[in-house]
Design a protein around this motif. Structure first.
Motif, mmCIF file in Angstrom:
data_model
loop_
_atom_site.group_PDB
_atom_site.id
_atom_site.type_symbol
_atom_site.label_atom_id
_atom_site.label_comp_id
_atom_site.label_asym_id
_atom_site.label_seq_id
_atom_site.Cartn_x
_atom_site.Cartn_y
_atom_site.Cartn_z
ATOM 1 N N LEU A 81 0.856 -1.219 0.142
ATOM 2 C CA LEU A 81 -0.017 0.108 0.083
ATOM 3 C C LEU A 81 0.660 1.154 0.015
ATOM 4 N N ARG A 82 2.139 1.117 0.758
ATOM 5 C CA ARG A 82 2.776 2.323 0.805
ATOM 6 C C ARG A 82 4.038 2.374 -0.026
ATOM 7 N N GLN A 83 3.911 1.293 -0.974
ATOM 8 C CA GLN A 83 5.032 1.097 -1.992
ATOM 9 C C GLN A 83 6.339 1.257 -1.449
ATOM 10 N N GLU A 84 6.596 0.103 -0.489
ATOM 11 C CA GLU A 84 7.735 0.501 0.386
ATOM 12 C C GLU A 84 8.449 -0.898 0.192
ATOM 13 N N LEU A 85 8.264 -1.900 -0.550
ATOM 14 C CA LEU A 85 8.682 -3.226 -0.915
ATOM 15 C C LEU A 85 9.767 -2.958 -1.849
ATOM 16 N N ALA A 86 10.873 -3.323 -1.065
ATOM 17 C CA ALA A 86 12.186 -3.402 -2.007
ATOM 18 C C ALA A 86 12.224 -4.462 -2.763
ATOM 19 N N ALA A 87 13.074 -4.383 -3.882
ATOM 20 C CA ALA A 87 13.114 -5.452 -4.750
ATOM 21 C C ALA A 87 14.346 -6.379 -4.559
#
Length: 322
Positions: free
Chosen positions: A252-258
């Protein structure tokens, strides 16, 4: 793959309906109880199955008085059947039981479990690409519910459950290594198929959400979460795990690291039966020849593509259903 089975002689398959073949031709296995006997011996291939265990497995807790004599007749017919096609096979009486002596490479379940062990060793050694490829090769051996045609027997149900547990753990190995290597598109297809059948698999659901997010489909990742939440609440009356809730918040917060993708992985074509999907494809059964398939899942592809002959016109909202 089926070719991983040892090619000379008979092939025995229990990762699906019980089947024995020679040169691609099916062998008639006879009466249902004779088929059940063969399946039981294949499950314990190379080991002695005690006579009481066989009788209980085939006739239940209250066998008829002539069960032993009937079993001996089934053994005799099965032995002749096997020898007719392969003289190297032996069905021997030993220590008050019977043992089927067959090269384990001729039995699909034995090959499957050997490859599963190999994939785990490769993963432990840090060879992600080899672990992923080996796990996928093991999964491709499956052809349906193990010995599903013998589900009237408790031993068949128990063995199918055991093998299914191993299959799911192997799928997790394949999925995790795919994510670690940055091969997201394959995960969205393969794990999407699995979750259609069982939306309560939370660990695989987390992997799917991660793959969808990193392949440019954050909205699909959120939809996956909602489908899982609804299924778990409806079937179990419970909430999703804390780990999934945390992952949902990061998306939701677009905080997922690749994940860091090794340079070698970028140059290696990933193993798997599915090609990349065109972002406009609405039917997953279609393989799309569109030139922009190399950027499947990217926001640029979704914005620029005007559709193709395989996909049809570009829909207003390209939503990948699983």
């Amino acid at each position: 793959m089926k070719d991983d089975l040892h090619s000379p002689g008979l092939r025995f398959e229990i990762l699906g309906p019980l089947s024995v073949s020679l040169g691609g031709k099916k062998v008639d296995l006879g009466a249902p109880k004779q088929r059940a006997l063969l399946a039981l011996l294949l499950i314990h291939v190379g080991s002695v199955v005690p006579l009481p265990v066989i009788i209980k497995a085939i006739w239940g807790a209250n066998p008829p008085s002539q069960a032993t004599a009937t079993l001996q007749a089934h053994v005799s017919r099965l032995r002749k059947l096997l020898h007719r096609h392969d003289l190297s096979l032996r069905l021997v009486h030993h220590l008050q039981g019977y043992r089927l002596e067959v090269d384990a490479r001729m039995v699909d379940a034995a090959v499957f479990e050997a490859k599963v062990r190999d994939s785990r060793k490769l993963l432990k050694a840090g060879d992600l690409e080899a672990a992923r490829s080996t796990a996928w090769t093991a999964l491709e051996l499956w052809n349906g519910t193990p010995i599903g045609d013998l589900y009237g027997y408790e031993f068949a149900v128990a063995e199918a459950d055991r093998l299914e547990h191993i299959r799911l753990r192997t799928l997790e190995v394949w999925t995790q290594t795919s994510l670690d290597l940055g091969v997201y598109d394959d995960v969205t297809v393969r794990v999407g198929e699995e979750l259609r059948r069982n939306p309560g698999l939370e660990r695989l659901g987390a992997h799917l959400m991660t793959a969808q997010y990193h392949s440019g489909q954050p909205a699909e990742a959120l939809l996956t979460y909602e489908r899982m939440r609804h299924a778990v609440a409806e079937n179990l009356g419970a909430d999703l795990s804390k780990e999934l809730q945390v992952l949902h918040g990061k998306i939701l917060r677009q905080e997922l690291a690749a994940a860091r993708v090794p340079e070698s992985a970028r140059r290696t074509a990933p193993p798997g039966r599915h090609p990349p999907w065109h972002p406009c494809c609405r039917l997953r059964s279609r393989r799309c020849p569109c030139p922009c398939r190399e950027t499947t899942g990217s926001s640029a592809a979704r914005q620029s593509c005007s559709g193709c002959s395989a996909c049809g016109p570009k829909p207003a909202a390209a939503v990948a259903m699983w």
